[in-house]
Scaffold this motif. Structure first.
Motif, PDB file in Angstrom:
ATOM      1  N   MET A  13      -2.885  -4.256  -8.142  1.00  0.00           N
ATOM      2  CA  MET A  13      -1.896  -5.327  -8.162  1.00  0.00           C
ATOM      3  C   MET A  13      -2.037  -6.154  -6.885  1.00  0.00           C
ATOM      4  O   MET A  13      -2.067  -5.618  -5.798  1.00  0.00           O
ATOM      5  N   ASN A  14      -2.125  -7.481  -7.036  1.00  0.00           N
ATOM      6  CA  ASN A  14      -2.243  -8.361  -5.881  1.00  0.00           C
ATOM      7  C   ASN A  14      -0.850  -8.686  -5.364  1.00  0.00           C
ATOM      8  O   ASN A  14      -0.071  -9.358  -6.022  1.00  0.00           O
ATOM      9  N   THR A  59       0.728   2.342  -0.195  1.00  0.00           N
ATOM     10  CA  THR A  59       1.289   0.998  -0.134  1.00  0.00           C
ATOM     11  C   THR A  59       2.661   1.030   0.541  1.00  0.00           C
ATOM     12  O   THR A  59       3.557   1.764   0.104  1.00  0.00           O
ATOM     13  N   PHE A  60       2.805   0.214   1.594  1.00  0.00           N
ATOM     14  CA  PHE A  60       4.032   0.186   2.390  1.00  0.00           C
ATOM     15  C   PHE A  60       4.451  -1.258   2.639  1.00  0.00           C
ATOM     16  O   PHE A  60       3.610  -2.108   2.943  1.00  0.00           O
ATOM     17  N   SER A 119      -2.398  -0.415   2.107  1.00  0.00           N
ATOM     18  CA  SER A 119      -1.862  -1.752   1.848  1.00  0.00           C
ATOM     19  C   SER A 119      -0.563  -1.889   2.638  1.00  0.00           C
ATOM     20  O   SER A 119       0.398  -1.152   2.398  1.00  0.00           O
ATOM     21  N   ILE A 120      -0.547  -2.833   3.576  1.00  0.00           N
ATOM     22  CA  ILE A 120       0.615  -3.038   4.442  1.00  0.00           C
ATOM     23  C   ILE A 120       1.132  -4.461   4.247  1.00  0.00           C
ATOM     24  O   ILE A 120       0.414  -5.432   4.527  1.00  0.00           O
ATOM     25  N   SER A 121       2.361  -4.567   3.783  1.00  0.00           N
ATOM     26  CA  SER A 121       3.025  -5.868   3.665  1.00  0.00           C
ATOM     27  C   SER A 121       4.107  -5.955   4.723  1.00  0.00           C
ATOM     28  O   SER A 121       4.697  -4.946   5.123  1.00  0.00           O
ATOM     29  N   ALA A 164      -5.880  -8.361   9.007  1.00  0.00           N
ATOM     30  CA  ALA A 164      -5.254  -9.192   7.980  1.00  0.00           C
ATOM     31  C   ALA A 164      -4.286  -8.321   7.186  1.00  0.00           C
ATOM     32  O   ALA A 164      -4.691  -7.328   6.576  1.00  0.00           O
ATOM     33  N   LEU A 165      -3.020  -8.654   7.243  1.00  0.00           N
ATOM     34  CA  LEU A 165      -2.046  -7.915   6.444  1.00  0.00           C
ATOM     35  C   LEU A 165      -2.282  -8.199   4.967  1.00  0.00           C
ATOM     36  O   LEU A 165      -2.831  -9.234   4.582  1.00  0.00           O
ATOM     37  N   ASP A 166      -1.862  -7.273   4.141  1.00  0.00           N
ATOM     38  CA  ASP A 166      -2.144  -7.365   2.707  1.00  0.00           C
ATOM     39  C   ASP A 166      -1.116  -8.192   1.949  1.00  0.00           C
ATOM     40  O   ASP A 166      -1.411  -8.697   0.860  1.00  0.00           O
ATOM     41  N   GLY A 167       0.085  -8.308   2.501  1.00  0.00           N
ATOM     42  CA  GLY A 167       1.104  -9.039   1.780  1.00  0.00           C
ATOM     43  C   GLY A 167       2.264  -9.442   2.671  1.00  0.00           C
ATOM     44  O   GLY A 167       2.445  -8.916   3.780  1.00  0.00           O
ATOM     45  N   VAL A 168       3.027 -10.396   2.171  1.00  0.00           N
ATOM     46  CA  VAL A 168       4.237 -10.870   2.836  1.00  0.00           C
ATOM     47  C   VAL A 168       5.373 -10.778   1.824  1.00  0.00           C
ATOM     48  O   VAL A 168       5.219 -11.159   0.664  1.00  0.00           O
TER      49      VAL A 168
END
Length: 333
Positions: free
Chosen positions: A1-2, A159-160, A199-201, A223-227
């Motif tokens: 999942m993106n 994933t966090f 995966s760190i958002s 580069a963080l994975d998500g916001v």
């Protein structure tokens, strides 16, 4: 999942109607439910608590609790309902959450968090994820955040989503906890540097897509994975109309406010037929015209006229017309 962009779980705000509305603006962002406690899922009205429309996908269910068995059962039910992810709340600072031994106070018990996550992961085939703070009260964030992530990673959680603030359980209200504790974005980036395969958002204090892009850029070798956006996305939802192009590289035009309204109308009409009040759905749209001529009239019409017992789509049309007319007057001046 993106998960380059997600919309934070927000109590009393991100209900199913809000999520359906946000989906008219972005097809890619991951949406989250309000937090639902595991006991409520097991013993409450599941359809009211968990029901959602297929248009919302991808959508994650956020659970609250600290009993691994209850969380596993609730996660299983959430998966059966069709959610795309199960997320555990390790960040909410409210008094009710503290008395129930879940939310942010779990930052003091990383092994219990890991036990809960192992139970959830073992119960479902969809992703199991954690949303946490960097610490609570007088904890050292460099120890508390890494201890929580380390313990969960040891049981296979990858994933966090990290709200880059402490939660002060003594002395600050839940509202103050959203603004007063200082942000520590650098610590979240350090977490990603030391755990590159996770995966760190990042969440907290991010108010625009410009800021979101900066967090996603590889500016310092990380580069963080998500916001995750919270109140900014709720109060100024129009910014979500640019998200698919700017954050996902979609080859599609941005979604403007008027297009979003037209996309939302079939959902509104279907819910009105079921007896849902217009105001319970349009309350999530009040910031859609932020910064445009006629925005105040738009909010007033939706706030006042949508309360009528027989209010229908014509109210939304009047609100939209007020903006169009204000823009025409400005252009003619």
């Amino acid at each position: 999942m993106n998960r380059r962009l997600s919309i934070a779980p927000m109590m009393d705000w991100t209900d199913r109607h809000c999520r359906a509305f946000h989906r008219t603006l972005t097809t890619r962002a991951l949406l989250y439910t309000e937090m639902v406690t595991a006991p409520a899922v097991l013993h409450g009205d599941q359809e009211r608590l968990l029901g959602f429309d297929a248009v919302e996908h991808p959508v994650a269910l956020q659970l609250g609790g600290s009993d691994p068995d209850q969380l596993a059962q609730a996660a299983r039910i959430g998966e059966q309902y069709g959610y795309d992810e199960i997320n555990l709340n390790v960040g909410c600072p409210s008094d009710r959450v503290q008395s129930g031994r879940f939310g942010a106070c779990l930052m003091r018990e990383p092994e219990l968090v890991a036990d809960c996550m192992a139970a959830i992961k073992g119960a479902v085939a969809i992703p199991a994820t954690v949303k946490c703070r960097i610490g609570v009260d007088d904890q050292d964030p460099e120890q508390s955040l890494f201890a929580t992530v380390d313990a969960c990673a040891a049981v296979g959680i990858d994933t966090f989503i990290v709200h880059a603030r402490k939660a002060w359980l003594k002395g600050l209200s839940p509202k103050e906890n959203r603004d007063v504790p200082p942000l520590d974005y650098a610590l979240v980036r350090r977490l990603k540097r030391e755990w590159p395969h996770l995966s760190i958002s990042i969440n907290g204090g991010i108010t625009s897509l410009d800021e979101a892009e900066a967090h996603l850029d590889d500016t310092d070798g990380v580069a963080l994975d998500g916001v995750m956006l919270g109140r900014a996305a709720y109060h100024e939802p129009g910014l979500l109309g640019q998200a698919d192009r700017r954050l996902y590289g979609a080859d599609a035009p941005d979604v403007n406010a008027f297009t979003a309204i037209e996309r939302y109308k079939p959902y509104l009409a279907a819910r009105l037929e079921e007896g849902v009040s217009l105001s319970s759905m349009t309350r999530h749209m009040l910031g859609l015209m932020h910064g445009r001529p006629g925005a105040r009239a738009f909010r007033r019409i939706l706030t006042v006229e949508a309360l009528g017992p027989h209010a229908g789509l014509e109210v939304l049309d009047r609100a939209t017309d007020a903006v169009r007319e204000a823009e025409e007057r400005r252009q003619a001046a």
